[in-house]
Write an enzyme that holds these catalytic residues in place. Structure first.
Site, short mmCIF file in Angstrom:
data_model
loop_
_atom_site.label_atom_id
_atom_site.label_comp_id
_atom_site.label_asym_id
_atom_site.label_seq_id
_atom_site.Cartn_x
_atom_site.Cartn_y
_atom_site.Cartn_z
N ARG A 40 -3.01 8.25 -5.20
CA ARG A 40 -3.76 7.26 -5.97
C ARG A 40 -4.28 7.97 -7.21
O ARG A 40 -4.85 9.06 -7.11
CB ARG A 40 -4.91 6.75 -5.10
CG ARG A 40 -5.84 5.77 -5.75
CD ARG A 40 -5.32 4.35 -5.62
NE ARG A 40 -6.21 3.41 -6.29
CZ ARG A 40 -7.30 2.89 -5.74
NH1 ARG A 40 -7.63 3.22 -4.51
NH2 ARG A 40 -8.06 2.05 -6.42
N GLU A 69 -0.51 4.25 -8.42
CA GLU A 69 -0.08 5.22 -7.41
C GLU A 69 1.05 6.07 -7.99
O GLU A 69 2.02 5.52 -8.51
CB GLU A 69 0.43 4.47 -6.17
CG GLU A 69 0.58 5.32 -4.94
CD GLU A 69 -0.66 5.29 -4.04
OE1 GLU A 69 -1.59 4.49 -4.30
OE2 GLU A 69 -0.70 6.09 -3.09
N ARG A 90 -7.39 10.68 -6.95
CA ARG A 90 -8.60 10.13 -6.33
C ARG A 90 -9.55 11.23 -5.88
O ARG A 90 -10.74 11.03 -5.78
CB ARG A 90 -8.21 9.25 -5.15
CG ARG A 90 -9.11 8.07 -5.01
CD ARG A 90 -8.96 7.48 -3.64
NE ARG A 90 -9.95 8.04 -2.76
CZ ARG A 90 -9.94 7.90 -1.47
NH1 ARG A 90 -8.97 7.24 -0.90
NH2 ARG A 90 -10.89 8.43 -0.73
N LYS A 122 0.89 -1.17 0.00
CA LYS A 122 0.00 0.00 0.00
C LYS A 122 0.92 1.21 0.00
O LYS A 122 1.46 1.59 1.02
CB LYS A 122 -0.89 0.01 1.24
CG LYS A 122 -1.87 1.16 1.22
CD LYS A 122 -2.72 1.22 2.45
CE LYS A 122 -3.77 2.32 2.32
NZ LYS A 122 -3.32 3.53 1.64
N LYS A 152 -7.36 -2.98 3.14
CA LYS A 152 -6.04 -2.40 3.40
C LYS A 152 -5.57 -2.89 4.77
O LYS A 152 -6.29 -2.80 5.75
CB LYS A 152 -6.04 -0.88 3.29
CG LYS A 152 -7.15 -0.15 3.97
CD LYS A 152 -7.06 1.34 3.64
CE LYS A 152 -8.29 2.06 4.16
NZ LYS A 152 -8.39 3.43 3.67
N ARG A 207 -16.54 -1.05 -1.08
CA ARG A 207 -17.40 -2.22 -0.89
C ARG A 207 -16.68 -3.17 0.04
O ARG A 207 -15.49 -3.40 -0.12
CB ARG A 207 -17.65 -2.87 -2.26
CG ARG A 207 -18.56 -4.08 -2.22
CD ARG A 207 -20.03 -3.70 -2.31
NE ARG A 207 -20.36 -3.04 -3.57
CZ ARG A 207 -20.65 -3.71 -4.69
NH1 ARG A 207 -20.65 -5.02 -4.71
NH2 ARG A 207 -20.97 -3.07 -5.78
#
Ligand SMILES: [Zn+2]
Ligand SMILES: [Zn+2]
Lengths: 334, 532
Positions: free
Chosen positions: B233, B276, B248, B228, B401, B395
């Site tokens: 993003r 990313e 994002r 991550k 994460k 969702r």
């Protein structure tokens, strides 16, 4: 010559009469403006208040030695002449007028200019020096007329009734709750009260203040017992298991602090109604001008800013430091 | 405007999502079409740039209200919002007008090019005709500060209720580079032509934090795991011969990253990549710390020096579109295969690579790799189910994460300051220190992490234990110890301690510890050596 009133660690003191006004530490003789906890504290040798304020003080402080003085009547104490005058803050609340050798000082206590239909309406008292609260002493605090706020509360309640929700309204149990009770359209549905509110209601009803009928919430009260009810509760009861017993509900809060969006959001209420038992910015300025005082001392609230404002208006202004530095949080005042 | 101001008020004051959606859906059904479009634009962050500086508005409002400027300035920290302060101090309106939101937005656009002298007269005139509750929104629109706490998802839900169109379709239509001036309600919301805006990104698929043990997710073989990354993003879109980079936050950020522009030549048309954006350390072949990337974000144009020192690179997670076909319904495994095949053809100098997948056989093995995330400048791991489609939004179930535990240190409370707005009556802004020999060295500020009751308690304590005052700042007796949690640490010559923390907050009030037992600068430096 000593000033009529001086500021001591115990609180405001009158040397000529040897008594204190709303002292925060135990003293021999205390003159009390009203029954709120930051003004009427336990432990004094004797108390003096209006006959309207005394029952609530007895209820809250228990077995105290209390003497009463009617609004407008005078009493000689030592070299001082004392009288009490309506402050409009809540039933029985008073301003304290002290005269020594022709010099007049007035302590406002907490006050509100707009008549609310329940508390004895505020009367300006001419004086040389005025000790004024300034809880809402910033120009961002300006209240709408009471009728408008009460109508908004009625509309909110009606909306909740129509949606099958109970309306829980947070309000201080002494003063605000009774003012709301007297001001809303109480006949529109059942009005329920938290024990702390109802205890005050009973004291005031016994004195002859006209309050509509209410139903006390007990441990047996179940959701659905009183569909569409309005529940009056102290702010601390909101969001607790006590408040969850009513089933689907909308929570509101009535306070001057609801003027600020940030406070409304922090309180996490569905609705905030801007209704205060304190004078707003215009009210403070009007009241101070009406006294004709040349010297003004401020206490409770934004004292430094308000003092600077008064000085810019040509007044001789000072600050009364209270034990808590005058920094009450919104939880402590209405 | 009255209707929109009421909507703003409802959205602002209610904490219930359903009530927000209902209020918004009602507005989007009943308001005039131009107003609806403007409302969506404003609620999705497409607010017009500032027309008047808030300091000017403040001056004019003070003048109109007959108040000295200092008094308005003193009121501001109590309110916590200048537009609101101004709305509250203005005298009651002289007229009762109600122009539509779209009319006001046109008015604003017409005002922008005019000289400042004209601004003042126009604004005073507008205030005079406007109800008090409309002024707050009006002021925020003037100063470019209009914000309200509704997510993009909430707006699409409400819009879906109002129009009967499925929410994912609407989310797609609402993305991209539109303003109410360049489109209409019919074209943007109602028309079935997704090709009308080549720049349009897909709604990002987001993950929930993993709170339960990873082993509860089932067979490790069903999952893909990758770092991550701690960057931006973004989606890289190559359509119609052009490259578009979206963050994002739904900002078109192409011009900020000229070093990624060559992607237009490397990628075939009809390609959309989710990845990313990172500042890359070429020598170490790993990302630079996030702070380096941040220095690029504030700038409209990036100087050559920064381009050389902190070059941008896109690490690709996913392939969303290939040859113009939407791949999102395909299983992740299949998309990832296609992504790898596509990227294998790229020359080595392309500023784009696939984000590496972790190799692991058991959850324990993966957990051990996660523990080393900080040394890779990663925040932890992403776990994605191999069969998962690319969902729109957040969702539960398919993507998780798995972040690192925060770093922690015990620190002494040294300075306190009252908060703003809703927290103006409480001390909430604290400065913390660690021991350096016999001295306390301040190293971090923190504002959050305590309960309301704890804030009230520490506030009362600060009032009684103030040692000194510097303007609004109070120095307090060094007595209370708090556990400070933070996400990262780096060297900073600007700070007295030589150290800056990322996302510090108060994790715990250590009532069990005396000030002397708090951590030392040496301990803090050890963390810097490990993770900086
Ligand atoms: Zn009071
Ligand atoms: Zn008070």
């Amino acid at each position: 010559m000593a000033p009529v009133l001086s500021f001591t660690p115990e609180g405001i003191y009158c040397p000529a009469g040897d008594f204190h006004i709303d002292p925060w530490r135990p003293v021999a003789r205390a003159v009390i403006t009203h029954g709120h906890a930051d003004h009427a504290r336990p432990g004094h040798g004797s108390y003096l208040a209006t006959p309207q304020a005394a029952p609530v003080m007895r209820h809250r402080l228990g077995d105290i030695r209390i003497d009463t003085l009617a609004y407008g009547a005078t009493r000689r104490i030592g070299a001082a002449t004392l009288s009490l005058h309506p402050a409009g803050h809540l039933p029985g609340s008073a301003q304290v007028r002290v005269e020594v050798a022709g010099e007049v000082w007035v302590v406002s206590g907490d006050y509100k200019i707009e008549p609310d239909g329940l508390a004895e309406p505020f009367e300006p008292v001419p004086c040389h020096a005025f000790i004024s609260e300034c809880t809402f002493g910033l120009p961002v605090f300006r209240w709408r007329p009471q009728a408008e706020v009460m109508a908004a509360i009625d509309a909110w309640w009606a909306e909740n009734r129509a949606a099958g929700r109970v309306s829980i309204l947070g309000a201080y149990s002494l003063g605000k709750a009774q003012r709301l009770l007297a001001g809303i359209d109480a006949g529109a549905g059942p009005v329920l009260t938290h024990g702390a509110v109802e205890a005050t209601n009973e004291v005031l009803r016994a004195q002859g203040y006209a309050l509509p009928g209410t139903i006390r919430v007990t441990p047996e009260t179940k959701p659905g017992d009183h569909p569409g009810a309005l529940v009056l509760a102290p702010p601390a009861a909101l969001g607790t298991p006590w408040a969850r017993r009513f089933g689907p509900a909308s929570a509101g809060f009535a306070s001057g602090w609801m003027q600020l969006r940030g406070v409304r959001r922090r309180r996490g209420m569905d609705r905030g109604f801007v209704l205060s038992d304190h004078a707003d910015w215009d009210g403070l300025n009007t009241a101070i001008r009406a006294t004709g005082a040349e010297r003004v001392f401020v206490t409770h609230g934004y004292t430094a800013v308000f003092r600077r404002w008064l000085e810019s208006q040509g007044l001789d202004a000072g600050i009364v430091a209270t034990e808590f530095g005058g920094e009450e949080t919104e939880g402590e005042v209405a | 405007m009255r209707r929109f101001a009421r909507l703003f008020d409802t959205l602002d004051r209610t904490t219930r999502t359903n009530a927000k959606v209902a209020a918004l859906a009602e507005y989007l059904t009943g308001a005039p079409e131009e107003d609806r479009l403007w409302a969506i634009a404003l609620l999705s962050g497409r607010r017009p740039r500032r027309v008047v500086a808030s300091a000017r508005l403040r001056d004019w409002a003070a003048e109109r209200a007959g108040l000295p400027l200092w008094l308005v300035e003193e009121s501001y920290p109590v309110v916590g919002d200048l537009a609101e302060t101004i709305a509250l101090i203005l005298p009651p309106p002289l007229r009762g007008e109600d122009r539509s939101l779209a009319e006001w937005m046109d008015w604003l656009a017409a005002l922008r090019p005019q000289p400042e002298a004209a601004h003042k007269a126009a604004v005073l005139e507008a205030w005079d005709g406007m109800a008090a509750q409309d002024r707050l929104v009006f002021n925020k629109l003037l100063t470019g500060g209009f914000r309200v706490g509704v997510s993009a998802g909430l707006v699409t839900r409400a819009l879906s209720q109002a129009t009967g169109i499925e929410a994912p379709k609407l989310a797609h239509r609402l993305m991209g580079d539109w303003t109410p001036a360049t489109t209409s309600w019919d074209r943007l919301i109602l028309s079935e032509d997704p090709a009308d805006d080549l720049s349009r990104p897909y709604p990002f698929c987001l993950a929930h934090p993993l709170e339960d043990p990873a082993a509860d997710l089932g067979a490790p073989g069903d999952w893909l795991a990758e770092w991550k990354w701690d960057g931006i993003r973004g989606q890289a879109i190559r359509r119609g011969g052009e490259l578009y980079l979206w963050s994002r936050g739904e900002d078109l950020i192409t011009p900020r990253f000229p070093d990624l522009a060559p992607l237009a030549d490397f990628l075939p048309d009809g390609t959309v990549i989710d990845g990313e954006i990172l500042a890359w350390d070429r020598a170490a072949d790993r990302p630079l710390a996030f702070a380096r990337l941040q220095t690029r974000l504030g700038r409209k144009t990036v100087p050559k020096k920064l381009l050389a020192e902190a070059p941008a690179r896109l690490l690709a997670y996913d392939l969303l579109e290939q040859e113009g076909t939407d791949l999102r319904p395909l299983p992740l495994e299949e998309r990832r295969l296609r992504l790898d095949r596509l990227l294998q053809q790229l020359p080595a100098e392309a500023p784009l690579a696939a984000s590496p997948l972790m190799e692991f056989g058991t959850w324990d093995e993966l957990g051990a790799q996660r523990a080393a995330a900080r040394s890779h400048h990663a925040e932890g791991l992403m776990l994605k189910h191999r069969a998962s489609p690319y969902h729109a939004g957040r969702r539960r179930g398919d993507w998780w994460k798995w972040k690192l535990e925060p770093l922690r240190i015990d620190a002494v409370l040294l300075y306190a300051q009252a908060g703003h707005g809703r927290r103006a009556t409480l001390f909430t802004d604290f400065t913390f220190a660690v021991w350096d020999g016999p001295e306390l060295v301040p190293f971090a500020k923190a504002y959050s992490g305590l309960t309301d009751a704890e804030f009230a308690e520490i506030t009362a304590w600060v009032r009684r234990n103030t040692r000194d005052r510097f303007g609004p700042v109070r120095q307090v007796a060094p007595q209370h110890v708090f556990e400070i949690a933070f996400e990262g640490i780096r060297e900073s010559p600007r700070h007295k301690s030589g150290i800056a923390l990322r996302f510090p907050r108060m994790a715990r009030w250590r009532r069990d510890k005396a000030a002397a037992e708090a951590s030392t600068l040496t301990e803090l430096r050890a963390l810097l050596d490990l993770y900086g």
